[in-house]
Design a protein around this motif. Structure first.
Motif, PDB file in Angstrom:
ATOM      1  N   ALA A  23      -5.551   3.673  41.104  1.00 50.03           N
ATOM      2  CA  ALA A  23      -4.484   4.100  40.186  1.00 50.03           C
ATOM      3  C   ALA A  23      -4.846   5.467  39.633  1.00 50.03           C
ATOM      4  N   VAL A  24      -3.838   6.177  39.157  1.00 45.26           N
ATOM      5  CA  VAL A  24      -4.066   7.452  38.484  1.00 45.26           C
ATOM      6  C   VAL A  24      -3.545   7.330  37.055  1.00 45.26           C
ATOM      7  N   VAL A  25      -4.146   8.100  36.163  1.00 40.61           N
ATOM      8  CA  VAL A  25      -3.737   8.066  34.761  1.00 40.61           C
ATOM      9  C   VAL A  25      -3.964   9.446  34.147  1.00 40.61           C
ATOM     10  N   ASP A  26      -3.073   9.834  33.262  1.00 35.32           N
ATOM     11  CA  ASP A  26      -3.266  11.032  32.450  1.00 35.32           C
ATOM     12  C   ASP A  26      -3.677  10.525  31.067  1.00 35.32           C
ATOM     13  N   PHE A  27      -4.976  10.369  30.892  1.00 33.27           N
ATOM     14  CA  PHE A  27      -5.531   9.739  29.691  1.00 33.27           C
ATOM     15  C   PHE A  27      -5.172  10.524  28.433  1.00 33.27           C
ATOM     16  N   ARG A  28      -5.311  11.843  28.489  1.00 32.59           N
ATOM     17  CA  ARG A  28      -5.024  12.699  27.341  1.00 32.59           C
ATOM     18  C   ARG A  28      -3.558  12.550  26.929  1.00 32.59           C
ATOM     19  N   ALA A  29      -2.653  12.616  27.919  1.00 32.44           N
ATOM     20  CA  ALA A  29      -1.225  12.493  27.619  1.00 32.44           C
ATOM     21  C   ALA A  29      -0.909  11.119  27.044  1.00 32.44           C
ATOM     22  N   ALA A  30      -1.532  10.083  27.591  1.00 30.26           N
ATOM     23  CA  ALA A  30      -1.281   8.728  27.082  1.00 30.26           C
ATOM     24  C   ALA A  30      -1.704   8.623  25.620  1.00 30.26           C
ATOM     25  N   LEU A  31      -2.854   9.180  25.303  1.00 28.02           N
ATOM     26  CA  LEU A  31      -3.315   9.125  23.909  1.00 28.02           C
ATOM     27  C   LEU A  31      -2.346   9.856  22.985  1.00 28.02           C
ATOM     28  N   ARG A 132      -5.060  -5.531  36.198  1.00 26.25           N
ATOM     29  CA  ARG A 132      -4.517  -5.154  37.507  1.00 26.25           C
ATOM     30  C   ARG A 132      -5.557  -5.202  38.616  1.00 26.25           C
ATOM     31  N   LYS A 133      -6.816  -5.547  38.249  1.00 30.10           N
ATOM     32  CA  LYS A 133      -7.918  -5.632  39.213  1.00 30.10           C
ATOM     33  C   LYS A 133      -8.063  -4.326  40.010  1.00 30.10           C
ATOM     34  N   LEU A 134      -8.146  -3.237  39.273  1.00 35.57           N
ATOM     35  CA  LEU A 134      -8.268  -1.920  39.891  1.00 35.57           C
ATOM     36  C   LEU A 134      -9.724  -1.639  40.244  1.00 35.57           C
ATOM     37  N   ASP A 135      -9.922  -1.038  41.412  1.00 37.71           N
ATOM     38  CA  ASP A 135     -11.255  -0.654  41.843  1.00 37.71           C
ATOM     39  C   ASP A 135     -11.582   0.784  41.466  1.00 37.71           C
ATOM     40  N   LEU A 136     -10.550   1.601  41.326  1.00 40.52           N
ATOM     41  CA  LEU A 136     -10.759   3.021  41.069  1.00 40.52           C
ATOM     42  C   LEU A 136      -9.590   3.563  40.254  1.00 40.52           C
ATOM     43  N   VAL A 137      -9.901   4.314  39.201  1.00 39.83           N
ATOM     44  CA  VAL A 137      -8.887   4.994  38.411  1.00 39.83           C
ATOM     45  C   VAL A 137      -9.272   6.471  38.381  1.00 39.83           C
ATOM     46  N   VAL A 138      -8.321   7.321  38.771  1.00 37.99           N
ATOM     47  CA  VAL A 138      -8.563   8.751  38.888  1.00 37.99           C
ATOM     48  C   VAL A 138      -7.672   9.486  37.896  1.00 37.99           C
ATOM     49  N   ASN A 139      -8.208  10.546  37.313  1.00 30.65           N
ATOM     50  CA  ASN A 139      -7.423  11.384  36.427  1.00 30.65           C
ATOM     51  C   ASN A 139      -6.282  12.003  37.240  1.00 30.65           C
ATOM     52  N   ARG A 140      -5.075  11.939  36.732  1.00 28.91           N
ATOM     53  CA  ARG A 140      -3.893  12.401  37.466  1.00 28.91           C
ATOM     54  C   ARG A 140      -4.007  13.870  37.859  1.00 28.91           C
ATOM     55  N   GLN A 141      -4.623  14.695  37.037  1.00 33.70           N
ATOM     56  CA  GLN A 141      -4.751  16.111  37.346  1.00 33.70           C
ATOM     57  C   GLN A 141      -5.676  16.354  38.541  1.00 33.70           C
ATOM     58  N   LEU A 142      -6.542  15.408  38.843  1.00 37.19           N
ATOM     59  CA  LEU A 142      -7.475  15.580  39.954  1.00 37.19           C
ATOM     60  C   LEU A 142      -6.926  15.095  41.283  1.00 37.19           C
ATOM     61  N   SER A 143      -5.817  14.400  41.262  1.00 37.93           N
ATOM     62  CA  SER A 143      -5.266  13.853  42.502  1.00 37.93           C
ATOM     63  C   SER A 143      -4.293  14.848  43.122  1.00 37.93           C
ATOM     64  N   LEU A 144      -4.322  14.918  44.435  1.00 37.92           N
ATOM     65  CA  LEU A 144      -3.380  15.777  45.143  1.00 37.92           C
ATOM     66  C   LEU A 144      -2.024  15.102  45.273  1.00 37.92           C
ATOM     67  N   TYR A 145      -2.055  13.798  45.485  1.00 39.78           N
ATOM     68  CA  TYR A 145      -0.825  13.037  45.626  1.00 39.78           C
ATOM     69  C   TYR A 145      -1.078  11.631  45.115  1.00 39.78           C
ATOM     70  N   ALA A 146      -0.117  11.107  44.423  1.00 38.11           N
ATOM     71  CA  ALA A 146      -0.178   9.715  43.989  1.00 38.11           C
ATOM     72  C   ALA A 146       1.245   9.166  43.971  1.00 38.11           C
ATOM     73  N   ASN A 147       1.410   8.028  44.575  1.00 35.88           N
ATOM     74  CA  ASN A 147       2.676   7.318  44.549  1.00 35.88           C
ATOM     75  C   ASN A 147       3.006   7.003  43.091  1.00 35.88           C
TER      76      ASN A 147
END
Length: 164
Positions: A23-31, A132-147
């Protein structure tokens, strides 16, 4: 014999492949978008607005001085013109320094808000990861593409709002 070996190899290979939940997340924006983030950033936003108003006032003063200098250019002595132009340049330099300092202060205020909210945000993110039983969470800004389905930022905002 080849078919049996191929079948065994295929079964072993399929068994070793595991689906990785990412999954990807924008942690700063969420906060900052959460209710507690909006509340915590009220006072810093007011300070930034005050700084911005002060900066605009100084800018208007300098623009008025520049217009006055342009208007009086032909009637001033060369020494007086140079003196006023030098004064105007110094005012402009102070304004640039003030703007730079205000930007730095605004970033510091935002960082303080984020630091104060991070523990609650991390706890909400951890519970979301476990749920959600996630194995990996990546910062959205670091991802090139995310569904779009892989982005959990909105879910994190909801989780933070529920925890408030």
């Amino acid at each position: 014999m080849k078919k049996i070996i191929t079948a065994i190899f295929t079964l072993c290979f399929i068994g070793s492949v595991q689906a990785t939940e990412v999954a990807v997340v924008d942690f700063r924006a969420a906060l900052l978008q959460s209710n507690m983030g909006q509340e915590a950033s009220k006072q810093p936003r007011e300070k930034v607005a005050q700084m911005d108003a002060r900066l605009k006032s100084e800018q208007e003063t300098i623009e008025a001085s520049a217009k006055d200098l342009q208007r009086d250019e032909l009637t001033l002595s060369e020494a007086e013109f140079k003196k006023r132009r030098q004064s105007l340049a110094e005012q402009q330099n102070r304004l640039r320094a003030m703007a730079s300092d205000m930007q730095r202060q605004a970033k510091e205020l935002e960082q303080q808000v984020i630091q104060s909210l991070t523990p609650k945000g991390e706890a909400a993110l951890k519970s979301l990861i476990e749920e959600r039983k996630l194995d990996l969470v990546v910062n959205r800004q670091l991802s090139l593409y995310a569904n779009a389905g892989a982005d959990i930022t909105d879910e994190l905002v909801k989780r933070l709002n529920e925890g408030n």
